[in-house]
Scaffold this active site. Sequence first.
Site, PDB file in Angstrom:
ATOM      1  N   GLU A   1      -1.755  -9.110   3.593  1.00  0.00           N
ATOM      2  CA  GLU A   1      -1.490  -9.496   5.005  1.00  0.00           C
ATOM      3  C   GLU A   1      -3.243  -9.700   5.421  1.00  0.00           C
ATOM      4  OE1 GLU A   1      -2.116  -5.226   5.857  1.00  0.00           O
ATOM      5  OE2 GLU A   1      -1.007  -6.284   4.321  1.00  0.00           O
TER       6      GLU A   1
ATOM      7  N   CYS B   1       0.798  -1.031  -0.078  1.00  0.00           N
ATOM      8  CA  CYS B   1      -0.106  -0.044   0.024  1.00  0.00           C
ATOM      9  C   CYS B   1       0.873   1.254   0.033  1.00  0.00           C
ATOM     10  CB  CYS B   1      -1.042  -0.003   1.099  1.00  0.00           C
ATOM     11  SG  CYS B   1      -2.419   1.073   0.945  1.00  0.00           S
TER      12      CYS B   1
ATOM     13  N   HIS C   1      -3.472  -4.658   0.201  1.00  0.00           N
ATOM     14  CA  HIS C   1      -2.864  -5.415   1.688  1.00  0.00           C
ATOM     15  C   HIS C   1      -2.851  -6.958   1.627  1.00  0.00           C
ATOM     16  CE1 HIS C   1      -2.507  -1.636   4.254  1.00  0.00           C
ATOM     17  NE2 HIS C   1      -3.127  -1.128   3.230  1.00  0.00           N
TER      18      HIS C   1
END
Length: 213
Positions: free
Chosen positions: A181, A87, A179
């Site tokens: 994760e 990001c 993102h």
Amino acid sequence: MAQSELYARCIACFGGIAVYDGGYGNVEQLAESCDALILSGGGDMHPSYYGKHMTGLDTSVDQQRDEREWELLQQFCARKKPVLGICRGIQVIDVFFGGTLFRHLGTAHVHDTTIHTVVTSESGRLRPLLGEKLPVNSYHHQAIRTLGAGLHVTAVSDADGVIEAIEHDNLPVMAVQWHPERMVKGICRDTETDMGPLFAAFLAMQGPGKGNI
């Protein structure tokens, strides 16, 4: 700089150990002791880094973080150690190599707290790992405008062509605008896309026996 525990959990899931940088201490020692670097999500980079002045379009600017991440990038790139931008991280990497950013996307509604589709390029690491088209999460209002030197695009937004992923031609540097994760099976699933292969590939860039990030 507060970080989500999701980064550490994803790295641990694939055999690595996350070492958080609190923003203080010797950057060279950190780069020597760690095997790779993740530049995580966060607020906007100060526009002075790409030749602009502050306006109301820039939000959550943290100059201390900008300076620290710039120094970290210098040290890790000098050692040719792997770097993954996430990001905000993709934007920092682009500007580091001489690129510029859109201050506020005209199609920000497509990217800010949404799910949308990206298309990966035929060249680069992403298509073999994730496929040609995939839904990703999206939490940003800025994006790459012009590419920095030595970078190439590896994914774009299907809706408006915004650059969503990049890699460096010669250095082990890669970055995504979404993102990952928050898209790993067993950890967090914003979408059905599993970003586990991305983290596994990033850890593999370090070579056997490595894993401090």
